[in-house]
Write a protein that holds these residues in place. Structure first.
Motif, mmCIF file in Angstrom:
data_model
loop_
_atom_site.group_PDB
_atom_site.id
_atom_site.type_symbol
_atom_site.label_atom_id
_atom_site.label_comp_id
_atom_site.label_asym_id
_atom_site.label_seq_id
_atom_site.Cartn_x
_atom_site.Cartn_y
_atom_site.Cartn_z
ATOM 1 N N VAL A 1 -10.739 -6.765 -16.087
ATOM 2 C CA VAL A 1 -11.146 -6.642 -14.787
ATOM 3 C C VAL A 1 -12.497 -7.010 -14.218
ATOM 4 C CG1 VAL A 1 -11.994 -4.157 -15.109
ATOM 5 C CG2 VAL A 1 -10.524 -4.868 -12.790
ATOM 6 N N ALA A 49 -11.593 -9.365 -9.069
ATOM 7 C CA ALA A 49 -10.506 -9.322 -8.082
ATOM 8 C C ALA A 49 -11.489 -9.664 -6.568
ATOM 9 C CB ALA A 49 -10.033 -7.980 -7.477
ATOM 10 N N TYR A 64 -3.943 -8.590 -6.648
ATOM 11 C CA TYR A 64 -3.174 -7.187 -6.381
ATOM 12 C C TYR A 64 -1.670 -7.425 -7.125
ATOM 13 C CZ TYR A 64 -0.834 -3.405 -4.400
ATOM 14 O OH TYR A 64 -0.082 -2.049 -4.017
ATOM 15 N N TRP A 76 -4.764 -6.256 -12.577
ATOM 16 C CA TRP A 76 -5.290 -5.035 -11.555
ATOM 17 C C TRP A 76 -4.532 -3.880 -12.038
ATOM 18 C CZ3 TRP A 76 -1.574 -2.502 -8.844
ATOM 19 C CH2 TRP A 76 -1.958 -1.607 -7.860
ATOM 20 N N GLU A 104 -5.962 -0.171 -12.406
ATOM 21 C CA GLU A 104 -5.503 0.848 -11.823
ATOM 22 C C GLU A 104 -4.795 2.116 -12.622
ATOM 23 O OE1 GLU A 104 -5.480 2.748 -8.382
ATOM 24 O OE2 GLU A 104 -6.066 0.684 -8.504
#
Length: 151
Positions: free
Chosen positions: A60, A76, A89, A94, A98
Protein backbone atom coordinates in the motif's frame (compact mmCIF):
# COMPACT_ATOMS: atom_id res chain seq x y z
CA UNK A 1 -0.68 14.39 2.51
CA UNK A 2 2.28 16.78 2.46
CA UNK A 3 4.78 16.61 -0.38
CA UNK A 4 7.87 15.94 1.77
CA UNK A 5 7.47 12.48 3.28
CA UNK A 6 9.96 10.84 5.56
CA UNK A 7 10.58 7.18 6.16
CA UNK A 8 9.08 7.75 9.61
CA UNK A 9 5.81 8.93 8.01
CA UNK A 10 5.58 5.55 6.27
CA UNK A 11 6.26 3.76 9.56
CA UNK A 12 3.64 5.90 11.30
CA UNK A 13 1.09 5.02 8.61
CA UNK A 14 1.82 1.29 8.95
CA UNK A 15 1.34 1.58 12.71
CA UNK A 16 -1.88 3.54 12.23
CA UNK A 17 -3.45 0.85 10.02
CA UNK A 18 -2.20 -1.96 12.27
CA UNK A 19 0.34 -3.51 9.87
CA UNK A 20 3.10 -3.14 12.47
CA UNK A 21 3.29 -2.14 16.10
CA UNK A 22 7.03 -1.60 16.33
CA UNK A 23 10.29 -1.34 14.39
CA UNK A 24 10.88 -4.97 15.35
CA UNK A 25 7.72 -5.91 13.38
CA UNK A 26 9.05 -3.97 10.40
CA UNK A 27 12.39 -5.77 10.51
CA UNK A 28 10.73 -9.18 10.86
CA UNK A 29 8.30 -8.63 7.98
CA UNK A 30 10.91 -7.22 5.58
CA UNK A 31 14.16 -8.91 6.57
CA UNK A 32 15.83 -5.48 6.75
CA UNK A 33 17.93 -5.24 9.89
CA UNK A 34 17.30 -2.63 12.58
CA UNK A 35 20.49 -0.67 11.83
CA UNK A 36 19.45 -0.25 8.18
CA UNK A 37 15.94 0.81 9.27
CA UNK A 38 17.47 3.46 11.55
CA UNK A 39 19.76 4.52 8.69
CA UNK A 40 16.71 4.95 6.43
CA UNK A 41 14.84 6.82 9.16
CA UNK A 42 17.72 9.31 9.13
CA UNK A 43 16.91 10.04 5.48
CA UNK A 44 19.77 8.07 4.00
CA UNK A 45 19.72 6.33 0.60
CA UNK A 46 17.49 3.30 0.28
CA UNK A 47 18.78 0.26 -1.64
CA UNK A 48 16.88 -1.36 -4.51
CA UNK A 49 16.55 -4.64 -2.61
CA UNK A 50 15.16 -2.77 0.40
CA UNK A 51 12.52 -1.11 -1.80
CA UNK A 52 11.61 -4.54 -3.18
CA UNK A 53 11.37 -6.10 0.31
CA UNK A 54 9.22 -3.24 1.55
CA UNK A 55 6.99 -3.39 -1.54
CA UNK A 56 6.40 -7.11 -0.96
CA UNK A 57 5.61 -6.70 2.72
CA UNK A 58 3.59 -3.48 2.50
CA UNK A 59 2.31 -2.84 -1.04
CA UNK A 60 0.00 0.00 0.00
CA UNK A 61 3.04 2.29 0.51
CA UNK A 62 4.84 3.70 -2.53
CA UNK A 63 8.37 2.85 -1.32
CA UNK A 64 9.98 4.04 -4.55
CA UNK A 65 9.27 7.53 -3.20
CA UNK A 66 12.28 7.14 -0.91
CA UNK A 67 14.54 6.18 -3.82
CA UNK A 68 13.29 8.72 -6.35
CA UNK A 69 11.98 11.52 -4.15
CA UNK A 70 8.88 11.63 -6.37
CA UNK A 71 5.33 10.52 -5.71
CA UNK A 72 2.89 10.26 -2.86
CA UNK A 73 3.33 8.10 0.21
CA UNK A 74 0.33 5.91 -0.58
CA UNK A 75 0.26 4.13 -3.93
CA UNK A 76 -3.40 5.01 -4.40
CA UNK A 77 -2.54 8.74 -4.17
CA UNK A 78 -0.08 8.65 -7.08
CA UNK A 79 -0.95 9.71 -10.60
CA UNK A 80 0.27 6.42 -12.06
CA UNK A 81 -2.97 4.52 -11.49
CA UNK A 82 -3.40 3.85 -15.19
CA UNK A 83 0.09 2.37 -15.43
CA UNK A 84 -0.28 0.26 -12.30
CA UNK A 85 -3.87 -1.02 -12.08
CA UNK A 86 -3.15 -3.05 -8.96
CA UNK A 87 -3.17 0.24 -7.04
CA UNK A 88 -6.72 1.33 -7.76
CA UNK A 89 -9.88 0.91 -5.72
CA UNK A 90 -10.84 -2.74 -5.59
CA UNK A 91 -7.32 -3.99 -6.37
CA UNK A 92 -5.61 -6.65 -4.28
CA UNK A 93 -3.40 -4.06 -2.55
CA UNK A 94 -6.39 -1.85 -1.75
CA UNK A 95 -8.34 -4.85 -0.45
CA UNK A 96 -5.45 -5.90 1.79
CA UNK A 97 -5.16 -2.40 3.22
CA UNK A 98 -8.92 -2.12 3.71
CA UNK A 99 -9.08 -5.55 5.41
CA UNK A 100 -6.43 -4.36 7.86
CA UNK A 101 -8.48 -1.25 8.57
CA UNK A 102 -11.56 -3.42 9.14
CA UNK A 103 -9.57 -5.73 11.41
CA UNK A 104 -8.43 -2.76 13.48
CA UNK A 105 -11.86 -1.13 13.55
CA UNK A 106 -10.70 1.87 11.52
CA UNK A 107 -12.43 1.29 8.19
CA UNK A 108 -14.58 4.11 6.92
CA UNK A 109 -16.42 1.92 4.41
CA UNK A 110 -20.16 1.46 4.86
CA UNK A 111 -21.02 -1.75 6.72
CA UNK A 112 -22.41 -3.35 3.55
CA UNK A 113 -19.12 -2.87 1.69
CA UNK A 114 -17.15 -4.16 4.67
CA UNK A 115 -19.35 -7.26 4.76
CA UNK A 116 -18.86 -7.81 1.01
CA UNK A 117 -15.10 -7.50 1.36
CA UNK A 118 -15.02 -9.90 4.32
CA UNK A 119 -17.24 -12.43 2.53
CA UNK A 120 -15.00 -12.25 -0.55
CA UNK A 121 -11.94 -12.83 1.63
CA UNK A 122 -13.69 -15.71 3.37
CA UNK A 123 -14.35 -17.36 -0.01
CA UNK A 124 -10.69 -16.91 -0.97
CA UNK A 125 -9.55 -18.52 2.27
CA UNK A 126 -12.07 -21.33 1.84
CA UNK A 127 -10.76 -22.01 -1.69
CA UNK A 128 -7.19 -22.04 -0.43
CA UNK A 129 -8.12 -24.50 2.32
CA UNK A 130 -9.85 -26.78 -0.19
CA UNK A 131 -6.72 -26.76 -2.35
CA UNK A 132 -4.56 -27.58 0.67
CA UNK A 133 -6.96 -30.35 1.65
CA UNK A 134 -6.84 -31.79 -1.88
CA UNK A 135 -3.03 -31.70 -1.87
CA UNK A 136 -2.93 -33.37 1.55
CA UNK A 137 -5.40 -36.08 0.49
CA UNK A 138 -3.41 -36.81 -2.65
CA UNK A 139 -0.26 -37.02 -0.56
CA UNK A 140 -1.95 -39.36 1.91
CA UNK A 141 -3.22 -41.61 -0.90
CA UNK A 142 0.24 -41.78 -2.46
CA UNK A 143 1.74 -42.54 0.95
CA UNK A 144 -0.80 -45.32 1.55
CA UNK A 145 -0.08 -46.79 -1.89
CA UNK A 146 3.63 -46.76 -1.14
CA UNK A 147 3.00 -48.45 2.22
CA UNK A 148 0.92 -51.16 0.55
CA UNK A 149 3.64 -51.73 -2.02
CA UNK A 150 6.16 -52.09 0.80
CA UNK A 151 8.20 -49.02 -0.02
Amino acid sequence: MPENHTFDSAIDYLKKVGEISSIKDLTEKTGINRDRINYLRDGKTIRKEEVEALNLAFPVIYWDLFATGKGALLRADNNNLVEEPQNIYGSDAWKKAELLLIKNGKSKLPIEQREELLIERLHEVEQNLLEIHEINNKGMIDTLKDMLRGK
